[in-house]
Design an enzyme around this catalytic site. Sequence first.
Site, PDB file in Angstrom:
ATOM      1  N   PRO A 100       4.185   1.312  -3.923  1.00 14.61           N
ATOM      2  CA  PRO A 100       3.246   1.138  -2.809  1.00 14.61           C
ATOM      3  C   PRO A 100       3.814   1.574  -1.458  1.00 14.61           C
ATOM      4  O   PRO A 100       3.061   1.855  -0.531  1.00 14.61           O
ATOM      5  CB  PRO A 100       2.962  -0.374  -2.819  1.00 14.61           C
ATOM      6  CG  PRO A 100       3.315  -0.833  -4.184  1.00 14.61           C
ATOM      7  CD  PRO A 100       4.454   0.038  -4.604  1.00 14.61           C
ATOM      8  N   GLU A 127       8.529  -7.018  -9.863  1.00 18.62           N
ATOM      9  CA  GLU A 127       8.474  -7.149  -8.404  1.00 18.62           C
ATOM     10  C   GLU A 127       8.844  -5.857  -7.686  1.00 18.62           C
ATOM     11  O   GLU A 127       8.310  -5.537  -6.644  1.00 18.62           O
ATOM     12  CB  GLU A 127       9.412  -8.280  -7.946  1.00 18.62           C
ATOM     13  CG  GLU A 127       9.426  -8.529  -6.450  1.00 18.62           C
ATOM     14  CD  GLU A 127       8.081  -9.005  -5.920  1.00 18.62           C
ATOM     15  OE1 GLU A 127       7.846  -8.848  -4.701  1.00 18.62           O
ATOM     16  OE2 GLU A 127       7.268  -9.539  -6.710  1.00 18.62           O
ATOM     17  N   ARG A 165      -3.735  20.433 -13.699  1.00 18.78           N
ATOM     18  CA  ARG A 165      -4.943  21.248 -13.561  1.00 18.78           C
ATOM     19  C   ARG A 165      -4.737  22.431 -12.611  1.00 18.78           C
ATOM     20  O   ARG A 165      -5.528  23.378 -12.606  1.00 18.78           O
ATOM     21  CB  ARG A 165      -6.124  20.401 -13.094  1.00 18.78           C
ATOM     22  CG  ARG A 165      -5.982  19.879 -11.681  1.00 18.78           C
ATOM     23  CD  ARG A 165      -7.096  18.893 -11.336  1.00 18.78           C
ATOM     24  NE  ARG A 165      -8.415  19.494 -11.467  1.00 18.78           N
ATOM     25  CZ  ARG A 165      -8.992  20.228 -10.521  1.00 18.78           C
ATOM     26  NH1 ARG A 165      -8.342  20.461  -9.390  1.00 18.78           N
ATOM     27  NH2 ARG A 165     -10.195  20.729 -10.688  1.00 18.78           N
ATOM     28  N   ASP A 180     -12.101  23.260  -4.726  1.00 17.85           N
ATOM     29  CA  ASP A 180     -12.247  21.809  -4.829  1.00 17.85           C
ATOM     30  C   ASP A 180     -12.220  21.141  -3.467  1.00 17.85           C
ATOM     31  O   ASP A 180     -11.670  21.685  -2.494  1.00 17.85           O
ATOM     32  CB  ASP A 180     -11.097  21.219  -5.657  1.00 17.85           C
ATOM     33  CG  ASP A 180     -11.299  21.427  -7.138  1.00 17.85           C
ATOM     34  OD1 ASP A 180     -12.452  21.576  -7.556  1.00 17.85           O
ATOM     35  OD2 ASP A 180     -10.297  21.443  -7.865  1.00 17.85           O
TER      36      ASP A 180
END
Length: 255
Positions: A100, A127, A165, A180
């Site tokens: 994160p 954790e 991709r 895209d």
Amino acid sequence: MKIDILTLFPEMFEGVLGASIVGKAENKGLVSFRVVNFRQFSQNKHGQVDDMPYGGGGGMVLKPEPIFRAVEFLTEPVPAVEAKAAGKPGKRPRVILLCPQGQRYSQKLAEELAQEEHLIFICGHYEGYDERIREHLVTDEISIGDYVLTGGELPAMVIIDSVVRLQAGALGNAQSAVTDSYSTGLLEHPHYTRPAEFRGWDVPEVLLSGHHENIEKWRLKESLRRTLERRPDLLDEIEQTPEIKKLVEELKQEL
């Protein structure tokens, strides 16, 4: 491209890596995958890979030894004879930590990673990681968004899909990746297909005209419209040509 994945839950990748565009890319020889359970690199007879944090606190922390050993196993230098035969100098891989606290993932970063020959993903649980893994082993820390998941497996799958991709030959139409959303800096314009009329809703007439210049102008304007409505912040990051500036002003009057 070679992609290695270090995880405690290798079974999570079975369906993802073998299906759709990602699976087809592997079948074509464009990419190879190796999923490794880093528990096998534990030096503990019980296969322990985590321990309590120094200083106290909730949760368990992944130990450095098994992850260092696993990455070192995956990056052992290719013998000189093999390297010469392959015509490659043995470039070091990008070692990516999913967490994160990492850099926010973007299409720009996907395009950068797609140019690499070898990626290693470290998927943690619990954790967190021993800080020495961050400081002395990884090359990149990446987050796919401002939220927390139970582990790094799902973020790794997201990144792998977005990178694979982009490999030449992975998509049926090479132009698809170029147009895209985010690849151009804008959100993609609307798409339509047959039938031309459905339940009273018609395809825009310009798309049926066969006039390619007008179609491209329509697509640019609709791309700008969608970006202005949903992600106006993206407009600050693109080069605004006189045409784009004019269209943006027109759209602001319409919206």
